[in-house]
Design a protein around this motif. Structure first.
Motif, mmCIF file in Angstrom:
data_model
loop_
_atom_site.group_PDB
_atom_site.id
_atom_site.type_symbol
_atom_site.label_atom_id
_atom_site.label_comp_id
_atom_site.label_asym_id
_atom_site.label_seq_id
_atom_site.Cartn_x
_atom_site.Cartn_y
_atom_site.Cartn_z
ATOM 1 N N LEU A 1 22.765 59.331 52.482
ATOM 2 C CA LEU A 1 24.067 59.491 51.768
ATOM 3 C C LEU A 1 24.140 57.763 50.568
ATOM 4 C CD1 LEU A 1 26.713 60.385 51.397
ATOM 5 C CD2 LEU A 1 27.816 59.281 52.852
ATOM 6 N N PHE A 2 24.285 58.844 49.101
ATOM 7 C CA PHE A 2 24.175 57.501 48.586
ATOM 8 C C PHE A 2 25.065 56.363 49.068
ATOM 9 C CE2 PHE A 2 25.343 55.495 44.297
ATOM 10 C CZ PHE A 2 24.063 54.925 43.643
ATOM 11 N N SER A 3 26.675 56.634 49.506
ATOM 12 C CA SER A 3 26.913 55.850 49.483
ATOM 13 C C SER A 3 27.287 54.419 50.661
ATOM 14 C CB SER A 3 28.731 56.492 49.659
ATOM 15 O OG SER A 3 28.485 57.222 50.340
ATOM 16 N N LYS A 4 26.357 55.324 51.815
ATOM 17 C CA LYS A 4 25.735 54.578 52.374
ATOM 18 C C LYS A 4 24.205 53.799 52.753
ATOM 19 C CE LYS A 4 25.476 54.857 57.007
ATOM 20 N NZ LYS A 4 25.203 55.579 59.218
ATOM 21 N N HIS A 5 23.238 54.150 51.930
ATOM 22 C CA HIS A 5 22.278 54.010 51.814
ATOM 23 C C HIS A 5 21.261 53.512 50.305
ATOM 24 C CE1 HIS A 5 22.564 56.482 55.028
ATOM 25 N NE2 HIS A 5 21.963 55.620 55.972
ATOM 26 N N GLY A 6 22.095 53.786 49.399
ATOM 27 C CA GLY A 6 21.526 53.527 47.957
ATOM 28 C C GLY A 6 21.024 54.155 47.670
ATOM 29 N N GLY A 7 20.008 53.878 46.735
ATOM 30 C CA GLY A 7 19.211 54.309 46.145
ATOM 31 C C GLY A 7 18.788 55.200 44.722
ATOM 32 N N ASP A 8 17.600 56.153 44.363
ATOM 33 C CA ASP A 8 18.175 56.961 43.509
ATOM 34 C C ASP A 8 17.929 58.248 43.683
ATOM 35 O OD1 ASP A 8 17.852 55.205 41.268
ATOM 36 O OD2 ASP A 8 15.653 55.355 41.496
ATOM 37 N N LEU A 9 17.199 58.714 44.695
ATOM 38 C CA LEU A 9 16.819 60.050 45.598
ATOM 39 C C LEU A 9 17.105 60.028 46.915
ATOM 40 C CD1 LEU A 9 16.416 62.797 44.617
ATOM 41 C CD2 LEU A 9 13.995 62.101 44.910
ATOM 42 N N HIS A 10 17.810 61.137 47.720
ATOM 43 C CA HIS A 10 18.107 61.685 48.521
ATOM 44 C C HIS A 10 16.567 61.496 49.725
ATOM 45 C CE1 HIS A 10 17.905 64.375 52.150
ATOM 46 N NE2 HIS A 10 18.841 63.781 52.571
ATOM 47 N N TYR A 11 16.991 60.518 50.243
ATOM 48 C CA TYR A 11 15.501 60.751 51.463
ATOM 49 C C TYR A 11 13.908 61.217 51.166
ATOM 50 C CZ TYR A 11 14.537 61.139 56.963
ATOM 51 O OH TYR A 11 14.156 60.618 57.980
ATOM 52 N N TYR A 12 13.232 60.606 50.018
ATOM 53 C CA TYR A 12 12.260 60.529 49.596
ATOM 54 C C TYR A 12 12.282 61.064 48.778
ATOM 55 C CZ TYR A 12 10.443 55.691 51.224
ATOM 56 O OH TYR A 12 10.240 54.447 51.520
ATOM 57 N N GLY A 13 13.256 62.089 48.781
ATOM 58 C CA GLY A 13 12.799 63.316 48.256
ATOM 59 C C GLY A 13 12.993 64.216 49.586
ATOM 60 N N GLN A 14 13.470 64.626 50.172
ATOM 61 C CA GLN A 14 13.413 66.002 51.207
ATOM 62 C C GLN A 14 13.669 66.915 50.892
ATOM 63 O OE1 GLN A 14 16.238 65.256 54.532
ATOM 64 N NE2 GLN A 14 14.396 66.417 55.390
#
Length: 455
Positions: free
Chosen positions: A249-262
């Motif tokens: 979840l972007f709002s919780k974990h940040g970053g560009d893309l969900h879970y290494y592109g899963q």
């Protein structure tokens, strides 16, 4: 006489000029422009990508793979990509047809609905093959319909020559497992070996793994499995291009893309398996989709398919098997289970307690799908598909989820004894011993001791 010869020569040259003009007029505009740039049309593709992630020229986007897919009316090719959602622009498809460049066709850009708020999301780019494009082999995307220096673009090989949704009579594999993704120098070798061998016992013919980073011992194990073609390794260097998130979840974990592109890898794996596998299992490496009324997946799916013939996605309930229990531990020297000392990871045969399911909490399932029914998928649910979905009862099949860590310790009265894995123990243990010995993570003496302990 000279005047006659001169007239004939002029007439002949005029005929040649008219013929050339006719040819040029019948040649599409883009074809002429590209020919002017490159001098010849027999040169494509100029550069074919051999990577799993390819930056798209003049954009903020990335291309992953291209597949023939004629299930959507008006389109022939599906390109799987990773697009920045706030930078979608008009794109055009250009094909290599028997070594010749085609005309361009407009692309339809479809960002998947499940992106969990991240700036980048899984994206399908749909293309139509132009008329008179025979023996199409490669495709690339342009930001303009013509006049583009295409020699700078990297081409994708088009895979799957038949994905019109019609069932093939035979497939290379009955079952393929899609594992996505390995990252963070993951090195749980023992669980990995046990899970892969368990799937082999259940009838899985191929396991596809997208690898960002793994520990040294696990890399040795995966290399061995790759050599025998049981495991298909796809290098997945997503961290070289994006700030891939460790969470969902972007709002919780940040970053560009969900879970290494899963989500990207799961969709790619479905299309990768489209014409070679009857069923595809979508789950993580710490999960085993386990039949409880049958000895293997094939007999179970034969029954389910007969009862639910128009089903494309079978939803399997997930059950957590905690790390520590009072009954099961191979740390006990008197335990009938192997100890596998010195092998990184933990023993899933220790996991004989299953947590109860809290009815007040959502428990998302994992899936067994028929890939020809599916166009887009998320982790726990199919996004676009034909056919129906069916929730498989726990008494028929369930996911054995052996987490590395348990979120919270449950009291004993909330746990249920479930020794289903032990039904395969006598076949599983020798197989695990053999692969660990092969990759030099277990000595012959340790293997002999384990064998004696399980007589």
């Amino acid at each position: 006489m000279d005047r006659v010869k001169h007239f004939k020569r002029k007439f002949f040259l005029l005929l040649i000029a008219v013929f050339i003009l006719i040819i040029i007029e019948r040649t599409p505009r883009i074809y002429r422009l590209i020919t002017q740039i490159h001098g010849s049309t027999n040169t494509c593709p100029f550069q074919t990508s051999n990577q799993s992630i390819t930056p798209l020229e003049n954009t903020k986007h990335f291309l992953v793979s291209a597949y023939m897919d004629q299930r959507v009316k008006g389109f022939d090719i599906r390109i799987i990509g990773i697009f920045r959602r706030d930078s979608i622009q008009t794109l055009y498809c250009l094909f290599c047809c028997a070594g010749h460049l085609s005309t361009t066709t407009p692309a339809a850009v479809l960002v998947h609905s499940d992106h969990f708020g991240f700036p980048f999301g899984t994206t399908d780019i749909m293309c139509k093959i132009p008329t008179h494009c025979n023996a199409v082999s490669h495709v690339t995307l342009l930001t303009q319909p013509n006049g583009v220096e295409v020699s700078n673009h990297t081409w994708l090989l088009i895979r799957n020559k038949k994905t019109d949704g019609k069932e093939k009579k035979t497939f290379q594999f009955d079952f393929t497992v899609c594992i996505s993704t390995l990252f963070g120098e993951y090195n749980n070798v023992l669980q990995f070996a046990q899970t892969l061998e368990m799937y082999r016992l259940l009838g899985v013919g191929r396991v596809v793994i997208y690898n960002t980073s793994a520990g040294p011992e696990l890399n040795r194990l995966l290399h061995s499995y790759s050599q025998e073609r049981y495991v298909e390794m796809v290098e997945w260097p997503i961290d070289k291009y994006l700030n891939a998130s460790h969470g969902w979840l972007f709002s919780k974990h940040g970053g560009d893309l969900h879970y290494y592109g899963q989500l990207v890898t799961l969709n790619d794996c479905i299309y990768r398996s489209m014409d070679r596998s009857l069923y595809v299992l979508l789950n993580d490496i710490d999960e085993i989709i386990m039949p409880y009324q049958h000895d293997n997946l094939k007999s179970m799916m034969n029954m389910l398919q007969q009862q639910h013939p128009n089903t494309g996605a079978f939803l399997i309930q997930v059950h957590v098997f905690p790390k520590k229990t009072l009954l099961s531990t191979s740390e006990n020297k008197n335990s009938p289970l192997p100890r596998w000392d010195g092998v990184p990871g933990f023993n899933i045969l220790d996991r004989i307690y299953r947590e109860g399911r809290d009815k007040n909490i959502n428990h998302p399932p994992k899936m067994i799908i028929q890939p020809r029914f599916v166009q887009q998928t998320s982790v726990h649910n199919v996004l676009i598909m034909s056919g129906q979905k069916f929730k498989v009862p726990m008494k028929v099949c369930g996911v054995i989820h052996c987490r590395i860590s348990t979120l919270k310790q449950r009291p004993l009265e909330e746990l249920h004894v479930d020794t289903r894995l032990w039904d395969f123990k006598n076949k599983l243990i020798p197989r695990v011993n053999e692969i660990l010995r092969r990759v030099e993570l277990m000595s012959s003496e340790e293997e002999k001791e384990n064998r004696l302990n399980n007589i």
